[in-house]
Design an enzyme around this catalytic site. Structure first.
Site, PDB file in Angstrom:
ATOM      1  CB  SER A  81     100.701 -14.648  73.287  1.00  0.00           C
ATOM      2  OG  SER A  81      99.733 -15.473  73.894  1.00  0.00           O
TER       3      SER A  81
ATOM      4  CB  VAL B 177      99.495  -5.755  79.604  1.00  0.00           C
ATOM      5  CG1 VAL B 177      98.861  -7.064  79.220  1.00  0.00           C
ATOM      6  CG2 VAL B 177      98.579  -4.587  79.290  1.00  0.00           C
ATOM      7  CG  ASP B 178      96.870 -10.035  84.305  1.00  0.00           C
ATOM      8  OD1 ASP B 178      95.849  -9.386  84.582  1.00  0.00           O
ATOM      9  OD2 ASP B 178      97.023 -11.242  84.587  1.00  0.00           O
TER      10      ASP B 178
ATOM     11  CG  ASN C 213      97.222 -15.860  84.906  1.00  0.00           C
ATOM     12  OD1 ASN C 213      96.251 -16.300  85.525  1.00  0.00           O
ATOM     13  ND2 ASN C 213      98.009 -14.911  85.399  1.00  0.00           N
TER      14      ASN C 213
ATOM     15  N   GLY D 251     104.751 -11.169  75.387  1.00  0.00           N
ATOM     16  CA  GLY D 251     105.655 -10.827  76.484  1.00  0.00           C
ATOM     17  C   GLY D 251     106.143 -12.110  77.152  1.00  0.00           C
ATOM     18  CB  VAL D 252     105.284 -13.520  80.496  1.00  0.00           C
ATOM     19  CG1 VAL D 252     105.573 -14.784  81.300  1.00  0.00           C
ATOM     20  CG2 VAL D 252     105.608 -12.301  81.325  1.00  0.00           C
ATOM     21  CE1 TYR D 253     101.696 -16.982  80.178  1.00  0.00           C
ATOM     22  CE2 TYR D 253      99.745 -16.761  78.820  1.00  0.00           C
ATOM     23  CZ  TYR D 253     100.326 -17.020  80.046  1.00  0.00           C
ATOM     24  OH  TYR D 253      99.526 -17.329  81.124  1.00  0.00           O
TER      25      TYR D 253
ATOM     26  CB  ILE E  56      96.628  -0.802  77.135  1.00  0.00           C
ATOM     27  CG1 ILE E  56      95.364  -1.033  76.327  1.00  0.00           C
ATOM     28  CG2 ILE E  56      96.668  -1.687  78.367  1.00  0.00           C
ATOM     29  CD1 ILE E  56      95.291  -2.410  75.668  1.00  0.00           C
TER      30      ILE E  56
HETATM   31  N1  AR6 Z   1     100.178  -1.230  77.973  1.00  0.00           N
HETATM   32  C1  AR6 Z   1     100.267  -1.861  76.777  1.00  0.00           C
HETATM   33  N2  AR6 Z   1     101.016  -2.958  76.566  1.00  0.00           N
HETATM   34  C2  AR6 Z   1     101.730  -3.428  77.617  1.00  0.00           C
HETATM   35  C3  AR6 Z   1     101.686  -2.833  78.914  1.00  0.00           C
HETATM   36  C4  AR6 Z   1     100.865  -1.688  79.064  1.00  0.00           C
HETATM   37  N3  AR6 Z   1     100.748  -1.056  80.241  1.00  0.00           N
HETATM   38  N4  AR6 Z   1     102.518  -3.551  79.732  1.00  0.00           N
HETATM   39  C5  AR6 Z   1     103.050  -4.540  78.989  1.00  0.00           C
HETATM   40  N5  AR6 Z   1     102.594  -4.467  77.716  1.00  0.00           N
HETATM   41  P1  AR6 Z   1     102.586  -9.718  78.761  1.00  0.00           P
HETATM   42  P2  AR6 Z   1     101.613 -12.317  77.743  1.00  0.00           P
HETATM   43  C6  AR6 Z   1     102.875  -5.339  76.556  1.00  0.00           C
HETATM   44  O1  AR6 Z   1     103.822 -10.352  79.289  1.00  0.00           O
HETATM   45  O2  AR6 Z   1     102.845 -12.522  76.946  1.00  0.00           O
HETATM   46  C7  AR6 Z   1     101.080 -11.948  82.879  1.00  0.00           C
HETATM   47  O3  AR6 Z   1     101.812 -12.222  84.035  1.00  0.00           O
HETATM   48  C8  AR6 Z   1     104.158  -6.127  76.565  1.00  0.00           C
HETATM   49  O4  AR6 Z   1     105.261  -5.307  76.182  1.00  0.00           O
HETATM   50  O5  AR6 Z   1     101.889  -8.713  79.604  1.00  0.00           O
HETATM   51  O6  AR6 Z   1     100.281 -12.589  77.088  1.00  0.00           O
HETATM   52  C9  AR6 Z   1      99.744 -12.670  82.843  1.00  0.00           C
HETATM   53  O7  AR6 Z   1      99.183 -12.796  84.131  1.00  0.00           O
HETATM   54  C10 AR6 Z   1     103.843  -7.184  75.505  1.00  0.00           C
HETATM   55  O8  AR6 Z   1     104.020  -6.625  74.209  1.00  0.00           O
HETATM   56  O9  AR6 Z   1     101.455 -10.840  78.372  1.00  0.00           O
HETATM   57  C11 AR6 Z   1     100.116 -13.995  82.247  1.00  0.00           C
HETATM   58  O10 AR6 Z   1     100.593 -14.884  83.229  1.00  0.00           O
HETATM   59  C12 AR6 Z   1     102.333  -7.420  75.706  1.00  0.00           C
HETATM   60  O11 AR6 Z   1     101.875  -6.335  76.511  1.00  0.00           O
HETATM   61  C13 AR6 Z   1     101.208 -13.664  81.282  1.00  0.00           C
HETATM   62  O12 AR6 Z   1     101.803 -12.464  81.770  1.00  0.00           O
HETATM   63  C14 AR6 Z   1     101.995  -8.745  76.366  1.00  0.00           C
HETATM   64  O13 AR6 Z   1     102.965  -9.063  77.352  1.00  0.00           O
HETATM   65  C15 AR6 Z   1     100.680 -13.398  79.901  1.00  0.00           C
HETATM   66  O14 AR6 Z   1     101.754 -13.234  79.016  1.00  0.00           O
END
Ligand code: AR6
Length: 170
Positions: free
Chosen positions: A117, A33-34, A24, A119-121, A11
């Protein structure tokens, strides 16, 4: 033109008006992604975010994109999955509708979402994709802007899930 696009990719590379960050509540960065968005936007994004005073789960706040190709970043905080009986669906829906509302207010034409939400969540991916697609389709029915919404899938599994869900509802 089809208003919804489902793509696979990073993204942070997208040349759109706004990308959505799965942040978060501190809005001070993290992993996933953050972390990728903060790295690509540069340190000015973190400085700016410090002035925002965090963000509640389900809410959204906008910042500039700084060094990103995207002009804006809409930061939203998804729910942590705790079994499904803790308002997770309602809160995830709010993330999508609040992000779309901000985009509309700012006259944003194109916006890209990650799978908030999931990924980690720990939100189950198929259920999260249903909420993402349904909430956006409903918003697009009632509003002219944004004109283009891109669901950005970071894995082949996500791409498959989004394509299936979209086929079912469109
Ligand atoms: N481009 C697109 N999608 C991505 C990318 C990218 N570069 N990198 C990861 N994803 P997550 P959450 C996808 O864990 O579950 C953070 O530490 C990933 O594969 O990023 O909402 C925040 O600070 C997954 O499908 O977000 C919060 O503490 C999606 O993005 C926490 O993680 C979301 O995964 C939020 O957790």
């Amino acid at each position: 033109m089809n208003k919804i696009k489902i793509i696979s990719g990073d993204i942070t590379k997208l040349d759109v008006d706004a990308i959505v960050n799965a942040a978060n509540r501190s809005l001070l960065g993290g992993g996933g992604v953050d972390g990728a968005i903060h790295r690509a936007a540069g340190p000015e994004l973190l400085d700016y975010c410090r002035s925002l005073g965090g963000c509640e789960t389900g809410e959204a706040k906008i910042t500039p994109g700084f060094n990103l190709p995207a002009k804006w970043v809409i930061h939203t905080v998804g729910p942590v999955w705790r079994g499904g009986d803790n308002r997770e669906a309602e809160l995830l829906q709010s993330c999508y509708s609040n992000s779309m509302n901000i985009a509309h207010e700012k006259s944003i034409k194109s916006i890209a979402f990650p799978a908030i939400s999931t990924g980690v969540y720990g939100y189950p991916k198929p259920q999260a994709a249903e909420i993402a697609v349904n909430t956006v389709l409903k918003f697009l029915k009632d509003h002219q802007l944004p004109q283009q919404v891109i669901f950005t899938c970071f894995s082949p599994e996500d791409l498959e899930i989004y394509n299936q869900v979209y086929k079912k509802y469109s």
